[in-house]
Design a protein around this motif. Sequence first.
Motif, PDB file in Angstrom:
ATOM      1  N   GLU A 258       0.864  -1.173   0.000  1.00 47.37           N
ATOM      2  CA  GLU A 258       0.000   0.000   0.000  1.00 47.37           C
ATOM      3  C   GLU A 258       0.902   1.225   0.000  1.00 47.37           C
ATOM      4  O   GLU A 258       2.097   1.113   0.287  1.00 47.37           O
TER       5      GLU A 258
ATOM      6  N   TRP B 143       5.603  -0.325  -6.068  1.00 47.02           N
ATOM      7  CA  TRP B 143       4.189  -0.479  -6.451  1.00 47.02           C
ATOM      8  C   TRP B 143       4.055  -1.620  -7.449  1.00 47.02           C
ATOM      9  O   TRP B 143       4.780  -1.686  -8.445  1.00 47.02           O
TER      10      TRP B 143
ATOM     11  N   GLN C  76       0.949  -5.225  -8.175  1.00 47.06           N
ATOM     12  CA  GLN C  76      -0.310  -5.854  -7.789  1.00 47.06           C
ATOM     13  C   GLN C  76      -0.254  -7.357  -8.029  1.00 47.06           C
ATOM     14  O   GLN C  76       0.639  -7.857  -8.729  1.00 47.06           O
TER      15      GLN C  76
ATOM     16  N   ASP D  62      -5.879   2.172  -9.346  1.00 47.89           N
ATOM     17  CA  ASP D  62      -5.260   3.032  -8.347  1.00 47.89           C
ATOM     18  C   ASP D  62      -5.212   4.473  -8.838  1.00 47.89           C
ATOM     19  O   ASP D  62      -4.982   4.738 -10.023  1.00 47.89           O
TER      20      ASP D  62
ATOM     21  N   GLY E  70      -3.575   5.232  -3.534  1.00 43.14           N
ATOM     22  CA  GLY E  70      -4.495   4.177  -3.107  1.00 43.14           C
ATOM     23  C   GLY E  70      -5.529   3.876  -4.174  1.00 43.14           C
ATOM     24  O   GLY E  70      -5.543   4.458  -5.257  1.00 43.14           O
ATOM     25  N   ARG E  71      -6.406   2.940  -3.856  1.00 42.46           N
ATOM     26  CA  ARG E  71      -7.451   2.552  -4.791  1.00 42.46           C
ATOM     27  C   ARG E  71      -8.320   3.754  -5.136  1.00 42.46           C
ATOM     28  O   ARG E  71      -8.504   4.653  -4.320  1.00 42.46           O
TER      29      ARG E  71
ATOM     30  N   ASP F 130     -10.660   4.846  -2.818  1.00 44.06           N
ATOM     31  CA  ASP F 130     -10.067   5.505  -1.664  1.00 44.06           C
ATOM     32  C   ASP F 130      -9.615   6.924  -2.010  1.00 44.06           C
ATOM     33  O   ASP F 130      -8.845   7.540  -1.277  1.00 44.06           O
TER      34      ASP F 130
ATOM     35  N   THR G  48      -4.973   8.441   1.508  1.00 43.41           N
ATOM     36  CA  THR G  48      -3.585   8.264   1.940  1.00 43.41           C
ATOM     37  C   THR G  48      -2.967   9.577   2.383  1.00 43.41           C
ATOM     38  O   THR G  48      -2.245   9.643   3.385  1.00 43.41           O
TER      39      THR G  48
ATOM     40  N   LYS H  71      -3.749  -5.538   6.155  1.00 40.56           N
ATOM     41  CA  LYS H  71      -4.353  -4.417   5.446  1.00 40.56           C
ATOM     42  C   LYS H  71      -5.598  -3.929   6.182  1.00 40.56           C
ATOM     43  O   LYS H  71      -6.406  -4.725   6.653  1.00 40.56           O
TER      44      LYS H  71
END
Length: 656
Positions: free
Chosen positions: A391, A416, A418, A503, A517-518, A521, A533, A614
């Motif tokens: 994250e 970074w 995934q 993201d 962040g997503r 988010d 964030t 998380k």
Amino acid sequence: MSNESLANLLREERRFEPPAELAANANVTAEAYEQARADRLGFWAEQARRLSWSTEPTETLDWSNPPFAKWFQDGRLNVAYNCVDRHVEAGNGDRVAIHFEGEPGDSRTLTYAELQREVSKAANALLELGVGTGDRVAVYMPMIPETVVAMLACARIGAPHSVVFGGFSADALATRINDADARVVITADGGYRKGSASALKPAVDEALTRPGTENVRNVLVVRRTGQDVEWTEGRDVWWHDVVERQSEEHTPEAFDAEHPLFILYTSGTTGKPKGILHTSGGYLTQVAYTHHAVFDLKPETDVFWCSADVGWVTGHSYIVYGPLANGATEVLYEGTPDSPHKGRWWEIIQKYGVTIFYTAPTAIRACMKWGDNIPAEFDLSSLRLLGSVGEPINPEAWVWYRQHIGAGSTPVVDTWWQTETGGIMISPLPGVTATKPGSAQVPLPGIAATVLDDEAREVPDGSGGYLVLTEPWPSMLRTIWGDDQRFLDTYWSRFEGRYFAGDGAKKDDDGDIWLLGRVDDVMLVSGHNISTTEVESALVSHPSVAEAAVVGATDPQTTQAICAFVILRGSAAEKEQDELVTELRNHVAKQLGPIAKPSRILPVAELPKTRSGKIMRRLLRDIAENRELGDVTTLTDSSVMELIQKQLPASGGGDD
């Protein structure tokens, strides 16, 4: 370092140059970027030559049917051979592959020669159980050497594995067994976690009562804790009975580069989990290269430790396949960082002389909360490189990590990537990049990434938007298992011809990338995109706050209202709460501007976290919007949500 000193360091020095010695001897130099820009496919073809192929590939990329990529497709190789046998054949059989540290304090060491024998025996056992090329095997295990052996044994015989995190419920396990149509499940009686034996076999037994799991023929069980387990004769077999009596000889078979290596399930925003499919040649090429480049690995002298669980992609790529493909010596730890004491990680680094340590921001912030004095009790001088994954890391945690774990000079690589990307995509290179606290910074050589706005235009420096990947990469997911259309819809429909990572990101004035962040988010407050964030980082920069989680709650006036949940440090919890909440709100406004001032701040004792560490912001959003709580089965402790709900009346805050 005091909180004031930390704040001063953040203000005064936003860049950290690579240590001269590391830069002079780095595995990868700035020339790699130029080489990859000049000939991207030629660059990846060269990295593929890091591997041992039984048939060398002549074609690097087939992109004739995008987004369905084929990398090195006319090449043939065996992944397990690349991770084990070739190191033995090169004369490195006596090199330690794995230092295993059990949570109770037991330890084992496996050399590459010993690992080769164990993987060969396990491969022979799977063949005896009827597992053939292409059959799926579910792995539901603790963090023990047999887990790595099981994964490599599957790779050795061409049976794709589906590793399911050992903290998942029976229902979650059943869903994954069913979707992958697994024929064998490999598990253990249990593992050790937080000072006690945690059972695993009962969850497998329960999962196999669910519809859709009828095709499981055998359950192969490792005895780890000695707990009593239920037994189904004819189906259940002990690892020590079946594996240990096998021959130590097994000749690995080469498979096509596009042969499936594993399926790994990741949560979807809706519907069932997505089975992310990774294949062999391209995946192994990229994880081996990135492990070599990002961590500057010197296999003859380094001791590498990635603290992730193998149930997550970080464990696949940077515990099993990347490090072992590079002939690394690594640490495998079974338990948690605070058991039997809060200095457990630092004790292990001291014991094994760990030189490279890779962990998650959540864990770093937990260590900050426990106190600077704990790591100070241990000799961490062996460390020469630190990494962050999972994250976005807030700058305060980044600097604390460098100062208190890295003695103020050890570089930090914030990475970074995934489950879907397979390997690291954006990261500083430790011998090249002047690092910035909190930023992943630049795409690695051979990777093409940028930030787009809503109209698919690349944003200028200093602006934010959506992170996309614009060119295929070797370790990319090939599809969602059994659902090509979902693959297209999920990853390739938002921006035509580009992979949308899901993201948010921004470019700073230098063009470096900061992950936000997503996208769910990223809050829309009065027409402004505000990252959860960034607000969390602002809160944690206050000396009273140990950890923070921020969510956006629906608000009729501002579209979304910023709601923050904070864990306070020691004596701060004794302050008058209304006064402290006002102080924190004003602190955020000063750091980020009045638009980012939280509408509500709720001090809490704990935050809801998954077993991988998380924060489950989805559940906090449910609370902020007074909705019925969603699924809490993946939480470490579901009672945390009850505690938070009881504290709701004390939320405080205001509307200004």
